[in-house]
Motif scaffolding. Sequence first.
Motif, short mmCIF file in Angstrom:
data_model
loop_
_atom_site.label_atom_id
_atom_site.label_comp_id
_atom_site.label_asym_id
_atom_site.label_seq_id
_atom_site.Cartn_x
_atom_site.Cartn_y
_atom_site.Cartn_z
N SER A 160 0.85 -1.20 -0.18
CA SER A 160 -0.02 -0.02 -0.09
C SER A 160 0.66 1.17 -0.01
CB SER A 160 -0.73 0.04 1.27
OG SER A 160 -1.60 -1.14 1.34
N ARG A 161 0.57 2.37 -0.88
CA ARG A 161 1.33 3.43 -0.84
C ARG A 161 0.29 4.72 -0.96
NH1 ARG A 161 4.42 0.00 0.13
NH2 ARG A 161 6.22 -0.45 -0.86
N ILE A 162 1.17 5.86 -0.26
CA ILE A 162 0.17 6.96 -0.44
C ILE A 162 0.51 7.85 -1.90
CG2 ILE A 162 0.04 9.36 0.40
CD1 ILE A 162 1.06 8.36 2.97
N ARG A 163 -0.58 8.07 -2.44
CA ARG A 163 -0.39 8.77 -3.75
C ARG A 163 -0.84 10.25 -3.71
NH1 ARG A 163 -2.60 4.55 -8.47
NH2 ARG A 163 -0.88 2.96 -8.27
N ILE A 164 -0.21 11.18 -4.46
CA ILE A 164 -0.65 12.58 -4.69
C ILE A 164 -0.96 12.90 -6.31
CG2 ILE A 164 0.40 15.12 -4.67
CD1 ILE A 164 2.29 14.12 -2.60
N PHE A 194 -6.50 4.48 -12.13
CA PHE A 194 -6.94 5.43 -11.03
C PHE A 194 -6.47 6.87 -11.68
CE2 PHE A 194 -6.23 1.48 -8.69
CZ PHE A 194 -7.57 1.38 -8.23
N GLY A 195 -5.86 7.06 -12.43
CA GLY A 195 -5.55 8.38 -12.99
C GLY A 195 -3.95 8.87 -13.02
N THR A 196 -3.65 9.92 -12.88
CA THR A 196 -2.03 10.63 -13.08
C THR A 196 -1.82 10.92 -11.62
OG1 THR A 196 -2.40 11.31 -15.20
CG2 THR A 196 -0.52 12.05 -14.16
#
Length: 280
Positions: A160-164, A194-196
Amino acid sequence: MKKKLLVGLLLSGLALSYSATNVYAEESSAKTKAETEFTAGDRPDPSKPEEGPKDPNPVDPDPDPEDPSKPKPLPEAGNVYVTHLPDISFGTNKTELKTTEYNALTEKRTKNQGAETFYMPHSVQVADLSGNSETKWKLSVQQDDVFKTSGTTAQQLKNSRIRIYGNTLTSTAYAASDLADKVAGVALDKTDEFGTYSTIPVASDSQDELVVLENKTPGFTLNSYTSSVFANSYIEEDYDATKSPTAERYEGVKLNVPASDQSQAKAYSTNLTWTLTVEP
């Protein structure tokens, strides 16, 4: 010399006109000296990110999580000061059978010495009081370890990772249009279903820290606050005690949890380390 520090934040003119007359006189002149000198400034109070240019609007310092009566220790080097760093919460969520992303909750902020409380997207902020026209700096972040539960038999979210997913640059000295190619925020350089986005790496990932805010032009940020708000199209006026009095989820920061992590009905946490690097 590069300095690196870790933690675990109107000129107005007056024009005069005159009328000319034919007057002849002898002239005599002399010179005198005018002098001034500046030293590097003291750590400023944090300020709410603004769409500059305008004067900073001080807010209360971030509290130390170990002792709320004291401000949180923030990085500083060469009289460049981090004045705000975010604590990020993704709230309580339901487990899913597939890879899922969970939006972060907006961050609690105060101003007017705590008299006004509001919530806004997460942000970082740096104040440059170096007094050096050659100063360049950058603020980066890394996750110390994977998300874990507490206790001797800790459960882990290994992947699991935090994305900005967004950022808006603001300055108390310049309009947003003046910041292009001078100051940089998060480089959104990855794309999937999920997006950029960009990912905050875990220390064990063997990746460079994620740069979240950078003054790329020597001396450009002198005597100003510079911020990166982790949301696209941030507008200061949209966030105050009336418009955003409670925490809500927003799409600028998300936690990506793969199904393979098999998240359980438990509380997980980790720490982020923010690094301020100042040159020369």
